[in-house]
Design a protein around this motif. Structure first.
Motif, PDB file in Angstrom:
ATOM      1  N   GLU A 104      64.044 103.925  67.274  1.00 59.89           N
ATOM      2  CA  GLU A 104      62.784 103.300  66.918  1.00 59.89           C
ATOM      3  C   GLU A 104      61.885 103.060  68.130  1.00 59.89           C
ATOM      4  N   ALA A 105      62.456 103.227  69.332  1.00 64.15           N
ATOM      5  CA  ALA A 105      61.615 103.083  70.525  1.00 64.15           C
ATOM      6  C   ALA A 105      60.535 104.153  70.575  1.00 64.15           C
ATOM      7  N   LEU A 106      60.745 105.210  69.842  1.00 68.71           N
ATOM      8  CA  LEU A 106      59.753 106.292  69.785  1.00 68.71           C
ATOM      9  C   LEU A 106      58.766 106.083  68.654  1.00 68.71           C
ATOM     10  N   ARG A 107      58.865 104.959  67.912  1.00 69.23           N
ATOM     11  CA  ARG A 107      57.967 104.711  66.789  1.00 69.23           C
ATOM     12  C   ARG A 107      56.513 104.648  67.259  1.00 69.23           C
ATOM     13  N   GLY A 108      56.293 104.042  68.460  1.00 74.26           N
ATOM     14  CA  GLY A 108      54.929 103.950  68.985  1.00 74.26           C
ATOM     15  C   GLY A 108      54.313 105.322  69.194  1.00 74.26           C
ATOM     16  N   MET A 113      50.363 109.246  67.460  1.00 78.33           N
ATOM     17  CA  MET A 113      50.115 110.592  66.926  1.00 78.33           C
ATOM     18  C   MET A 113      49.316 110.504  65.630  1.00 78.33           C
ATOM     19  N   ARG A 114      49.655 109.514  64.779  1.00 78.39           N
ATOM     20  CA  ARG A 114      48.940 109.366  63.503  1.00 78.39           C
ATOM     21  C   ARG A 114      47.478 109.002  63.753  1.00 78.39           C
ATOM     22  N   LEU A 115      47.261 108.106  64.689  1.00 79.01           N
ATOM     23  CA  LEU A 115      45.871 107.710  64.975  1.00 79.01           C
ATOM     24  C   LEU A 115      45.089 108.853  65.572  1.00 79.01           C
ATOM     25  N   GLY A 116      45.795 109.694  66.407  1.00 81.91           N
ATOM     26  CA  GLY A 116      45.082 110.752  67.091  1.00 81.91           C
ATOM     27  C   GLY A 116      44.705 111.909  66.190  1.00 81.91           C
ATOM     28  N   ILE A 117      45.449 112.079  65.103  1.00 87.13           N
ATOM     29  CA  ILE A 117      45.165 113.263  64.274  1.00 87.13           C
ATOM     30  C   ILE A 117      44.604 112.898  62.912  1.00 87.13           C
ATOM     31  N   ARG A 118      44.338 111.577  62.684  1.00 86.72           N
ATOM     32  CA  ARG A 118      43.883 111.158  61.356  1.00 86.72           C
ATOM     33  C   ARG A 118      42.599 111.877  60.980  1.00 86.72           C
ATOM     34  N   GLY A 148      51.158 114.640  42.863  1.00 86.02           N
ATOM     35  CA  GLY A 148      50.114 113.625  42.975  1.00 86.02           C
ATOM     36  C   GLY A 148      50.320 112.630  44.097  1.00 86.02           C
ATOM     37  N   HIS A 149      51.366 112.781  44.872  1.00 84.75           N
ATOM     38  CA  HIS A 149      51.640 111.861  45.982  1.00 84.75           C
ATOM     39  C   HIS A 149      51.496 112.609  47.306  1.00 84.75           C
ATOM     40  N   GLU A 150      51.064 111.807  48.314  1.00 85.17           N
ATOM     41  CA  GLU A 150      50.887 112.354  49.651  1.00 85.17           C
ATOM     42  C   GLU A 150      52.106 112.007  50.498  1.00 85.17           C
ATOM     43  N   TYR A 151      52.837 113.049  50.900  1.00 85.80           N
ATOM     44  CA  TYR A 151      54.025 112.867  51.721  1.00 85.80           C
ATOM     45  C   TYR A 151      53.724 113.333  53.129  1.00 85.80           C
ATOM     46  N   ASP A 152      54.066 112.455  54.117  1.00 89.57           N
ATOM     47  CA  ASP A 152      53.888 112.800  55.526  1.00 89.57           C
ATOM     48  C   ASP A 152      55.226 112.742  56.223  1.00 89.57           C
ATOM     49  N   LEU A 153      55.535 113.806  56.950  1.00 92.90           N
ATOM     50  CA  LEU A 153      56.759 113.867  57.745  1.00 92.90           C
ATOM     51  C   LEU A 153      56.377 113.852  59.214  1.00 92.90           C
ATOM     52  N   TYR A 154      56.926 112.854  59.954  1.00 94.61           N
ATOM     53  CA  TYR A 154      56.657 112.722  61.390  1.00 94.61           C
ATOM     54  C   TYR A 154      57.968 112.887  62.146  1.00 94.61           C
TER      55      TYR A 154
END
Length: 494
Positions: A104-108, A113-118, A148-154
């Motif tokens: 989870e230390a890599l969660r940040g 990444m999510r903010l940068g590519i939104r 009908g659902h949006e799935y995101d894999l990170y």
């Protein structure tokens, strides 16, 4: 099972084998990865290529599970292979985290990444993939719309420091060795099975046929091949056994014919020598003036004439017998009323036959049509009557002649009340020059070919002859001919 069916199954098996082998390799690889992970070993990306391979495998399995309504536990086995220290995996649905794994230390890193590519990835019905590799840091994001659902894999990973994948490489090497050995065993086992399944069914019958051929070559015609299967070799085995039986019958028949030929030559030599000896003796008597009176010379000449007549009849009979061996082309057959022809023959010869001691009693059914030859039927009648007259023991011999129809056949029967013959002689009575020791020993008036001609003539007209002794005494000849309509049918069948 036939050889053809076995070959079809073998071809099907050959086509299926690559699929089975591929599934085996995949199953072996999968099992090896699972065992590798359960042993505490993990996969970590050491290059862009390895990271791309790991993310593709994770994406394929995770989204496949989601599309089919599965649970995260269904793909947990694959995620467990990824190193939990250097990797972090998150799966969200409509922005909410439904699955997480790793450090989870890599969660940040994933949040950044999510903010940068939104702004770069819109919400649409197509797949959206983002991958970034920079300074040993690996980032991956994929979005899919499922029901009908949006799935995101990170996926976020860091290149390990002071660690490598030697363990997994060694494991893969061992797995490759195991798979290679299994494939070799599998191929050898399959080849052995196919050889037993197909080739043995061909080789063994061929060996049996070879054995039978060698036995026949050595002269053993009693050989019989035993084959209890029903396939393409069955008719071959049956034909081989039939061939050996026919060869044996042919050889036995040839030996019998050779024996008969020797007997025939001996009989011809004997029967010709007898009158020739008499002729020579009387000629020498004339030359030596033994017959010194006109009466004696006339007597000698009459004897010579009689013996010459015997030789002439014998030669004529031999010529007729030879002619009959040629068959129906030389002796054409026509429609004949057997009853009428029999009556004509009796009427034409009745005076001479009665003068020789014959008394006739006839029963001739009105219309008995057959296909036959006038010449052959006349010779049959003449030879049978002559045979009865020749061997009569009384002054008179009664001859019974019957012509009738019975069960679709024309029946001709000629019987007498003469002495008959011994029972053991009945089977050979129709052979050329055959004579019994007692009742048929007088040959001065015959050629020894009469009954052989009767037998051959009847056979040429598709007749069947039967010889029997009568009670209390006498001899009976019965010849069965096909009626004219049935005769044509028999020829068609042949």
């Amino acid at each position: 099972m036939t050889i053809r069916m076995r070959m079809i199954l073998s071809h099907i098996l050959v086509c299926v084998l690559p699929i089975i082998m591929t599934l085996f390799v995949l199953a072996s690889s999968l099992a090896g990865l699972i065992l590798y992970a359960k042993a505490g070993n993990h996969v970590m990306p050491e290059s862009d290529y390895q990271f791309d391979t790991i993310t593709r495998a994770l994406s394929m399995d995770i989204f496949h599970t989601m599309r089919h309504g599965g649970d995260p536990q269904d793909f947990q086995w694959l995620v467990d292979i990824v190193d939990p220290v250097q990797t972090y995996v998150i799966l969200t649905r409509d922005g909410e985290v439904i699955y997480g794994y790793g450090n989870e230390a890599l969660r940040g890193d994933i949040i950044r990444m999510r903010l940068g590519i939104r702004d770069n990835i819109g919400i649409d019905k197509s797949n959206s993939i983002f991958s970034l590799t920079e300074n040993g840091n690996y980032d991956y994001m994929e979005r899919q719309l499922i029901r009908g659902h949006e799935y995101d894999l990170y996926v976020a990973a860091r290149q390990p420091v002071g660690r490598n994948d030697n363990a997994i490489e060694k494991a893969f090497q061992e797995a490759n060795k195991f798979v290679g050995i299994c494939l070799v065993i599998f191929i050898l086992g399959t080849s052995w099975f196919l050889s037993r399944f197909l080739i043995r069914r061909i080789v063994n019958p061929l060996k049996e046929l070879k054995r039978g051929s060698e036995e026949i070559q050595e002269g053993n015609l009693d050989i019989h091949l035993h084959y209890d299967r029903f396939d393409e070799f069955t008719p071959v085995m049956v034909a081989f056994n039939l061939m050996s039986e026919k060869l044996k019958e042919s050889l036995e028949e040839r030996e019998k014919d050779e024996e008969k030929r020797k007997e025939l030559i001996a009989s011809i030599s004997h029967d010709i020598r007898t009158p020739l000896t008499s002729i020579r003796a009387y000629v020498e008597g004339l030359l030596d003036n033994v017959a010194d009176t006109p009466e004696r010379r006339k007597k000698y000449l009459l004897v010579i004439q009689k013996k010459a007549d015997v030789l002439e009849r014998m030669i004529e009979q031999l010529m007729l017998l030879t002619k009959m061996d040629v068959g129906e082309k030389v002796l054409p057959q026509e429609s004949i009323n057997l009853s009428h022809l029999t009556k004509e023959i009796i009427d034409e010869n009745k005076i001479s036959w009665e003068k020789s001691g014959a008394e006739f009693e006839t029963f001739l059914e009105d219309n008995v049509p057959i296909k036959g030859s006038h010449l052959l039927l006349e010779r049959i009648m003449e030879n049978l009557v002559t045979n009865s007259l020749k061997y009569k023991t009384e002054e008179k011999v009664k001859i019974f002649v019957t012509v009738r129809k019975e069960k679709g056949r024309a029946i001709f029967n000629l019987a007498d009340d003469g002495p008959g013959v011994p029972e053991e002689a009945l089977g050979r009575l129709l052979e050329a020059f055959y004579r019994t020791d007692k009742a048929r020993s007088r040959t001065e008036n015959g050629s020894g070919l009469g009954l052989a001609i009767v037998n051959r003539a009847a056979s040429l007209m598709h007749g069947e002859i039967k010889v029997e002794n009568r009670k209390p005494h006498g001899l009976s000849f019965t010849i069965s001919y096909p009626l004219e309509g049935d005769h044509d049918k028999e020829n068609t069948d042949r």
